[in-house]
Design a protein around this motif. Structure first.
Motif, PDB file in Angstrom:
ATOM      1  N   PRO A   1      -9.093   3.088  -2.646  1.00  0.00           N
ATOM      2  CA  PRO A   1      -8.036   2.601  -1.910  1.00  0.00           C
ATOM      3  C   PRO A   1      -6.801   3.402  -1.224  1.00  0.00           C
ATOM      4  O   PRO A   1      -5.864   3.048  -1.010  1.00  0.00           O
ATOM      5  CB  PRO A   1      -7.568   1.427  -2.520  1.00  0.00           C
ATOM      6  N   LYS A   2      -7.354   4.619  -1.239  1.00  0.00           N
ATOM      7  CA  LYS A   2      -6.253   5.661  -0.934  1.00  0.00           C
ATOM      8  C   LYS A   2      -5.807   5.587   0.592  1.00  0.00           C
ATOM      9  O   LYS A   2      -6.867   5.442   1.496  1.00  0.00           O
ATOM     10  CB  LYS A   2      -6.679   7.029  -1.142  1.00  0.00           C
ATOM     11  N   THR A   3      -4.639   5.388   0.774  1.00  0.00           N
ATOM     12  CA  THR A   3      -4.144   5.427   2.253  1.00  0.00           C
ATOM     13  C   THR A   3      -3.429   6.525   2.704  1.00  0.00           C
ATOM     14  O   THR A   3      -2.709   6.633   3.787  1.00  0.00           O
ATOM     15  CB  THR A   3      -3.288   4.167   2.300  1.00  0.00           C
ATOM     16  N   VAL A   4      -2.999   7.658   1.843  1.00  0.00           N
ATOM     17  CA  VAL A   4      -2.344   8.810   2.336  1.00  0.00           C
ATOM     18  C   VAL A   4      -3.069   9.544   3.409  1.00  0.00           C
ATOM     19  O   VAL A   4      -4.359   9.489   3.652  1.00  0.00           O
ATOM     20  CB  VAL A   4      -2.070   9.661   1.027  1.00  0.00           C
ATOM     21  N   THR A   5      -2.309  10.366   3.930  1.00  0.00           N
ATOM     22  CA  THR A   5      -2.812  11.154   5.175  1.00  0.00           C
ATOM     23  C   THR A   5      -2.962  12.629   4.653  1.00  0.00           C
ATOM     24  O   THR A   5      -2.204  12.763   3.690  1.00  0.00           O
ATOM     25  CB  THR A   5      -1.882  11.073   6.592  1.00  0.00           C
TER      26      THR A   5
ATOM     27  N   SER B   1       2.092  18.003   2.199  1.00  0.00           N
ATOM     28  CA  SER B   1       3.688  17.962   1.919  1.00  0.00           C
ATOM     29  C   SER B   1       3.903  17.833   0.613  1.00  0.00           C
ATOM     30  O   SER B   1       5.055  18.216  -0.093  1.00  0.00           O
ATOM     31  CB  SER B   1       4.329  16.755   2.734  1.00  0.00           C
ATOM     32  N   GLN B   2       2.926  16.974  -0.267  1.00  0.00           N
ATOM     33  CA  GLN B   2       3.347  16.595  -1.639  1.00  0.00           C
ATOM     34  C   GLN B   2       3.233  18.185  -2.478  1.00  0.00           C
ATOM     35  O   GLN B   2       3.782  18.357  -3.485  1.00  0.00           O
ATOM     36  CB  GLN B   2       2.105  15.575  -2.293  1.00  0.00           C
TER      37      GLN B   2
ATOM     38  N   ASP C   1      -1.114  13.648  -4.898  1.00  0.00           N
ATOM     39  CA  ASP C   1      -1.031  12.979  -3.689  1.00  0.00           C
ATOM     40  C   ASP C   1      -0.300  11.707  -3.726  1.00  0.00           C
ATOM     41  O   ASP C   1       0.128  11.381  -2.547  1.00  0.00           O
ATOM     42  CB  ASP C   1      -2.602  12.637  -3.239  1.00  0.00           C
ATOM     43  N   GLU C   2       0.219  11.140  -4.962  1.00  0.00           N
ATOM     44  CA  GLU C   2       0.906  10.117  -4.978  1.00  0.00           C
ATOM     45  C   GLU C   2       2.067  10.174  -5.460  1.00  0.00           C
ATOM     46  O   GLU C   2       2.864   9.238  -6.098  1.00  0.00           O
ATOM     47  CB  GLU C   2       0.181   8.971  -5.751  1.00  0.00           C
ATOM     48  N   ILE C   3       2.618  11.498  -6.012  1.00  0.00           N
ATOM     49  CA  ILE C   3       4.085  11.736  -6.681  1.00  0.00           C
ATOM     50  C   ILE C   3       5.066  11.243  -5.741  1.00  0.00           C
ATOM     51  O   ILE C   3       4.908  11.286  -4.601  1.00  0.00           O
ATOM     52  CB  ILE C   3       4.127  13.428  -6.876  1.00  0.00           C
ATOM     53  N   ALA C   4       6.104  11.109  -6.364  1.00  0.00           N
ATOM     54  CA  ALA C   4       7.278  10.517  -5.708  1.00  0.00           C
ATOM     55  C   ALA C   4       8.723  11.006  -6.457  1.00  0.00           C
ATOM     56  O   ALA C   4       8.431  10.901  -7.800  1.00  0.00           O
ATOM     57  CB  ALA C   4       7.516   9.093  -5.158  1.00  0.00           C
ATOM     58  N   PRO C   5       9.612  10.983  -5.917  1.00  0.00           N
ATOM     59  CA  PRO C   5      11.144  11.317  -6.726  1.00  0.00           C
ATOM     60  C   PRO C   5      11.209   9.768  -7.557  1.00  0.00           C
ATOM     61  O   PRO C   5      11.389   8.878  -6.929  1.00  0.00           O
ATOM     62  CB  PRO C   5      12.007  11.589  -5.517  1.00  0.00           C
TER      63      PRO C   5
END
Length: 594
Positions: A352-356, A362-363, A484-488
């Motif tokens: 289900p990955k939706t990132v580009t 950028s990550q 790919d899914e990291i976030a602050p």
């Protein structure tokens, strides 16, 4: 075209690039020299800002010099023969330069930017260094200060601390000296042979600064043998500086210079000298790793590439798909005889990955500029990486052609990968658990929980906490490597799952409550242990607080308030007691105590 005598245009280009390198190096050093004042002022926000700015400096300078190169000649700077001449002229200019090898990497960067990483060949750029390192042992040189144990250890240690002057006082110098002396006498000199020459301690005269710590780095020698000695110094922001522990084992020293940590700020006017000294403490470390650790990561890339080429000459195994569960975003391969993995972004991501792809890139840039807290692997990014086709297994070639055809150029002899990342190979945590003992499971799940918490303290939410996204190093440390899914943390909204209001809501097969894109429900983290009850039990005994949204909210509130946690590249149990110390002003010790 005859390139034996460079043309005036080629010489002008070479001089422009060398002037640009010298300007870059001067700015790099000036940013680095400010580390002492930032440490003394305990200005931790400025520490992180300087770290990011220094990383960005290289790209800025390369872009500036590319424009200058185009401005010093009316001729076509895309003429490849002109660059063969410029390389020859540049080699002549740097032949007596104290930092010729880093200067050559800078030339390569200019060339690669102008030619978009095409025409990578020894004829046009420094694929190999222009001359070999002499490999001779370091003579007495001003990069370190030598101390001989003529009287007693206490006097020697006191003299060492006195020689490294800070603008703030020691919290309790007498206590620190006693702590250091005890370690030296009990662990370093205990089995020393009295027939050998007197003990000598060499300490690099430049202090190594990183995050909230300063490090005195040296070695203890007697005869032909030596061991590391590293003194981490902390500023309690109240009553002064103190020595937190003594690191004296090569493996422990290696962790301080780990690929999972931010780069040091250290005044190294001739970096190659520092690299050779540090490698004398940790011979197993590659030069590329050490250059990375002291901030010269672009030259670290060069050293790594050369190391790959050299390894390929002396091995015959084939690149294969890396062990473990295949990623949805990345295709990963490795050479069994070489401890590195190569990661390629797939053309299409598995659901289900939706990132580009741009988000993924950028990550990775975010990670390179962040405090990795000893829990995220450093990566190097390459364009047009050239491999020999006969070194690829057929299975791997078919896999890459299936999932990332746009990244490949293949002919009879070569495989060129247009974009990839390299990273230290580790044992995926899910594979490690399959053969681990109960004791090892308990320890590694503690490491797993600590990794998540320490990254949170560094304002990184890992996102996907599946065990396959974490690796175990040779030191038994758990490291995160899927970005790919990291976030602050400060951009996440941590929530408790609402109680159902009726039977229909309780039995619903999907959330009956609204969920925003940045909503995180820590109670759901239990799902990451499906199928491994032993690991789940070990984790919950030690890190059940990670299931509580309030734990995460406290971390977020502290980060929003500007607090920066402590991350120690050594075991907390080795830290010295400070029973007489004043309470630190920061107030973060209790909050980030993991």
């Amino acid at each position: 075209m005859d390139i034996s005598t460079p043309s005036p245009t080629a010489r002008r280009i070479a001089k422009t690039i060398l002037n640009g390198f010298d300007a870059y190096f001067a700015d790099f050093q000036n940013m680095t020299l400010g580390a002492k004042a930032r440490f003394e002022k305990a200005d931790w926000q400025a520490v992180h800002e300087a770290h990011r700015n220094r990383i960005d400096l290289y790209k800025q300078k390369v872009m500036q010099v590319c424009e200058l190169v185009r401005g010093v000649t009316s001729k076509d700077t895309s003429d490849i023969d002109l660059w063969a001449q410029a390389k020859l002229a540049y080699a002549q200019l740097v032949s007596s330069h104290s930092n010729y090898e880093i200067a050559e990497t800078f030339f390569n960067s200019i060339f690669c930017r102008i030619f978009r990483h095409r025409h990578i060949h020894e004829r046009h750029m420094f694929v190999k260094p222009s001359r070999a390192q002499d490999g001779k042992p370091l003579k007495d040189y001003s990069i370190y200060i030598s101390y001989r144990l003529d009287k007693n250890v206490e006097e020697l240690v006191s003299r060492i601390l006195d020689d490294f002057e800070f603008s703030v006082p020691w919290e309790n110098k007498k206590r620190d000296v006693a702590n250091i002396v005890q370690v030296i006498e009990e662990h370093i000199l205990a089995d020393s042979d009295s027939s050998l020459p007197p003990v000598r301690i060499d300490i690099l005269e430049s202090v190594f600064y990183r995050n909230k710590a300063a490090y005195l780095v040296g070695r203890v020698s007697r005869g032909s043998g030596s061991v590391p000695i590293i003194l981490p110094l902390l500023n309690n922001e109240n009553s002064g500086i103190y020595v937190d522990t003594v690191v004296f084992k090569p493996d422990d020293a290696s962790i301080i210079f780990s690929f999972t940590r931010s780069y040091f700020m250290v005044d190294a006017p001739i970096p190659s000298r520092f690299v050779r000294f540090i490698k004398s403490l940790m011979p197993q470390k590659e030069a590329s790793e050490v250059y990375n650790s002291i901030g010269f990561n672009k030259h670290g890339k060069t050293e790594f590439y050369r190391n790959v080429l050299e390894h390929m000459k002396h091995s015959d195994d084939k690149f294969v798909i890396a062990p473990g569960i295949k990623g949805m975003v990345m295709s990963v391969f490795t050479l069994p005889s070489y401890g590195i993995v190569f990661k390629i972004i797939k053309d299409k991501f598995d659901p289900p990955k939706t990132v580009t792809e741009e988000i993924v890139r950028s990550q990775y840039r975010l990670v390179s500029r962040s405090d990795r807290a000893g829990r995220m692997a450093d990566t190097q990014e390459y364009s047009n990486f050239i491999f020999y086709r006969n070194r690829f297994s057929q299975e791997l070639l078919e896999e890459l052609q299936r999932v990332a055809p746009s990244k490949l150029e293949i002919d009879d002899k070569r495989v060129i990968i247009k974009h990839l990342y390299t990273e230290r190979r580790m044992t995926p945590l899910n594979l490690y658990l399959r053969s681990a003992t109960d004791e090892q499971i308990y320890d590694v799940m503690d490491e797993y929980g600590n990794a998540i918490k320490q990254l949170a303290a560094a304002n990184i939410f890992t996102g996907d906490m599946l065990l396959k996204n974490f690796g175990v190093t040779r030191h038994g440390r758990v490291v995160f490597y899927d970005y790919d899914e990291i976030a602050p943390i400060t951009e996440c909204n941590f929530r408790k799952i609402p109680e159902p209001r009726n039977e229909a809501e309780e039995m619903a097969d999907r959330p009956w409550y609204t969920v925003a894109e940045n909503d995180i429900f820590p109670e759901e983290f239990r799902l990451f242990f499906s199928g491994n009850p032993t690991a789940r039990k070990a984790f919950e005994e030690q890190h059940r607080d990670l299931y509580d949204y309030r734990f995460w909210q406290r971390i977020k509130d502290a980060l929003l308030a500007g607090q920066i946690g402590d991350t120690f590249p050594y075991r907390r149990r080795t830290r010295f007691e400070r029973a007489d110390a004043a309470v630190d002003k920061s107030g973060t010790e209790h909050l980030f105590n993991f």
